[in-house]
Design a protein around this motif. Structure first.
Motif, PDB file in Angstrom:
ATOM      1  N   ILE A  51      -4.317   3.544   3.494  1.00 27.22           N
ATOM      2  CA  ILE A  51      -2.930   3.375   3.900  1.00 27.22           C
ATOM      3  C   ILE A  51      -2.531   4.633   4.651  1.00 27.22           C
ATOM      4  O   ILE A  51      -2.615   5.733   4.104  1.00 27.22           O
ATOM      5  CB  ILE A  51      -2.008   3.160   2.677  1.00 27.22           C
ATOM      6  N   GLU A  52      -2.149   4.476   5.907  1.00 32.38           N
ATOM      7  CA  GLU A  52      -1.744   5.614   6.722  1.00 32.38           C
ATOM      8  C   GLU A  52      -0.238   5.607   6.878  1.00 32.38           C
ATOM      9  O   GLU A  52       0.352   4.573   7.209  1.00 32.38           O
ATOM     10  CB  GLU A  52      -2.430   5.575   8.086  1.00 32.38           C
ATOM     11  N   LEU A  53       0.357   6.766   6.653  1.00 29.62           N
ATOM     12  CA  LEU A  53       1.803   6.918   6.747  1.00 29.62           C
ATOM     13  C   LEU A  53       2.130   8.079   7.678  1.00 29.62           C
ATOM     14  O   LEU A  53       1.368   9.037   7.772  1.00 29.62           O
ATOM     15  CB  LEU A  53       2.402   7.202   5.369  1.00 29.62           C
ATOM     16  N   VAL A  54       3.263   7.989   8.343  1.00 24.54           N
ATOM     17  CA  VAL A  54       3.794   9.088   9.139  1.00 24.54           C
ATOM     18  C   VAL A  54       5.132   9.438   8.499  1.00 24.54           C
ATOM     19  O   VAL A  54       6.041   8.600   8.475  1.00 24.54           O
ATOM     20  CB  VAL A  54       3.977   8.683  10.619  1.00 24.54           C
ATOM     21  N   LEU A  55       5.226  10.658   7.952  1.00 19.59           N
ATOM     22  CA  LEU A  55       6.400  11.031   7.163  1.00 19.59           C
ATOM     23  C   LEU A  55       6.936  12.388   7.587  1.00 19.59           C
ATOM     24  O   LEU A  55       6.253  13.162   8.251  1.00 19.59           O
ATOM     25  CB  LEU A  55       6.035  11.088   5.678  1.00 19.59           C
ATOM     26  N   ASP A  56       8.163  12.665   7.161  1.00 21.03           N
ATOM     27  CA  ASP A  56       8.714  14.005   7.314  1.00 21.03           C
ATOM     28  C   ASP A  56       8.757  14.662   5.941  1.00 21.03           C
ATOM     29  O   ASP A  56       8.628  13.993   4.910  1.00 21.03           O
ATOM     30  CB  ASP A  56      10.091  13.982   7.978  1.00 21.03           C
TER      31      ASP A  56
ATOM     32  N   LYS B  88       6.369  -1.696   3.847  1.00 21.47           N
ATOM     33  CA  LYS B  88       5.098  -2.248   4.318  1.00 21.47           C
ATOM     34  C   LYS B  88       3.936  -1.825   3.416  1.00 21.47           C
ATOM     35  O   LYS B  88       3.062  -2.632   3.096  1.00 21.47           O
ATOM     36  CB  LYS B  88       4.827  -1.814   5.758  1.00 21.47           C
ATOM     37  N   ALA B  89       3.927  -0.569   3.008  1.00 18.58           N
ATOM     38  CA  ALA B  89       2.845  -0.082   2.146  1.00 18.58           C
ATOM     39  C   ALA B  89       2.878  -0.794   0.795  1.00 18.58           C
ATOM     40  O   ALA B  89       1.836  -1.221   0.286  1.00 18.58           O
ATOM     41  CB  ALA B  89       2.951   1.430   1.962  1.00 18.58           C
ATOM     42  N   MET B  90       4.067  -0.946   0.214  1.00 15.10           N
ATOM     43  CA  MET B  90       4.178  -1.615  -1.092  1.00 15.10           C
ATOM     44  C   MET B  90       3.750  -3.076  -1.000  1.00 15.10           C
ATOM     45  O   MET B  90       3.017  -3.562  -1.869  1.00 15.10           O
ATOM     46  CB  MET B  90       5.607  -1.530  -1.615  1.00 15.10           C
ATOM     47  N   LEU B  91       4.185  -3.755   0.029  1.00 15.29           N
ATOM     48  CA  LEU B  91       3.783  -5.153   0.196  1.00 15.29           C
ATOM     49  C   LEU B  91       2.280  -5.265   0.415  1.00 15.29           C
ATOM     50  O   LEU B  91       1.634  -6.183  -0.090  1.00 15.29           O
ATOM     51  CB  LEU B  91       4.548  -5.802   1.348  1.00 15.29           C
ATOM     52  N   ARG B  92       1.711  -4.330   1.151  1.00 14.56           N
ATOM     53  CA  ARG B  92       0.267  -4.352   1.397  1.00 14.56           C
ATOM     54  C   ARG B  92      -0.515  -4.110   0.106  1.00 14.56           C
ATOM     55  O   ARG B  92      -1.532  -4.757  -0.141  1.00 14.56           O
ATOM     56  CB  ARG B  92      -0.090  -3.301   2.457  1.00 14.56           C
TER      57      ARG B  92
END
Length: 186
Positions: free
Chosen positions: A6-11, A151-155
């Motif tokens: 799971i790839e995320l782009v965060l601050d 999206k991550a949780m649903l995935r």
């Protein structure tokens, strides 16, 4: 072995809480004992964590370590996830710069396999690995982090519902029959 990425782009402002929510969701769906759900919320997204203090403490300590770290992306990019059933969740509205700072956390679940040799401890074989890879940005467009969490949780829910054949049989009466590990990769 099932490997999920799971790839995320965060601050930095919301990153720790988002990572904690994603990892907690993975653990909630992979704790096979009687787990009482505890609801939490991040960015107006409700999720469940297992009511298990040692697991919660482990997740907190790893998320705190990620929050205080400053990783170099060139060191993280060398890590390779096995290609089996790899899933990537990337928000289409955000593309990180190629040299963005990165962090990566692996959540691994193991099966204890008895060894044939007398007086040897059981061998632990990884049957599932979740890789949460984060590219850090100084700021994000409004709603981007919330969209990524959803999206991550649903995935995660889709994966745990769709892929069940790789889960080893439960042969123990221990509260959590499968050892687990959280590993930060740099």
């Amino acid at each position: 072995m099932l490997a999920v990425k799971i790839e995320l782009v965060l601050d930095r402002a919301t990153g720790r809480d988002v990572i904690k929510a994603v990892i907690s969701t993975i653990f909630f769906h992979r704790m096979f004992n009687s787990v009482r759900p505890v609801q939490r919320e991040v960015l107006d997204v409700t999720y469940c964590i297992p009511d298990d203090k040692p697991v919660e403490a482990l997740i907190d300590s790893e998320c705190n370590a990620i929050e205080t770290s400053d990783y170099d992306a060139s060191e993280v990019d060398a890590f390779v996830v096995p290609p089996e059933a790899t899933v990537v969740v990337i928000p289409s509205s955000v593309q990180p710069p190629s040299r963005a700072r990165s962090s990566q956390i692996n959540v691994r679940f193991y099966e204890k396999k008895p060894r044939k040799v007398w007086q040897m401890k059981a061998e632990e074989v990884c049957w599932e690995m979740w890789t949460v890879s984060v590219k850090w940005m100084s700021s994000l467009p409004d709603g981007s982090a919330q969209s990524q969490v959803q999206k991550a949780m649903l995935r995660i829910i889709d994966i745990v519902n769709d892929y069940k054949d790789h889960i080893p049989p439960i042969t123990s009466t221990e509260p959590n029959p499968f050892p687990y590990q959280i590993v930060r990769s740099v």
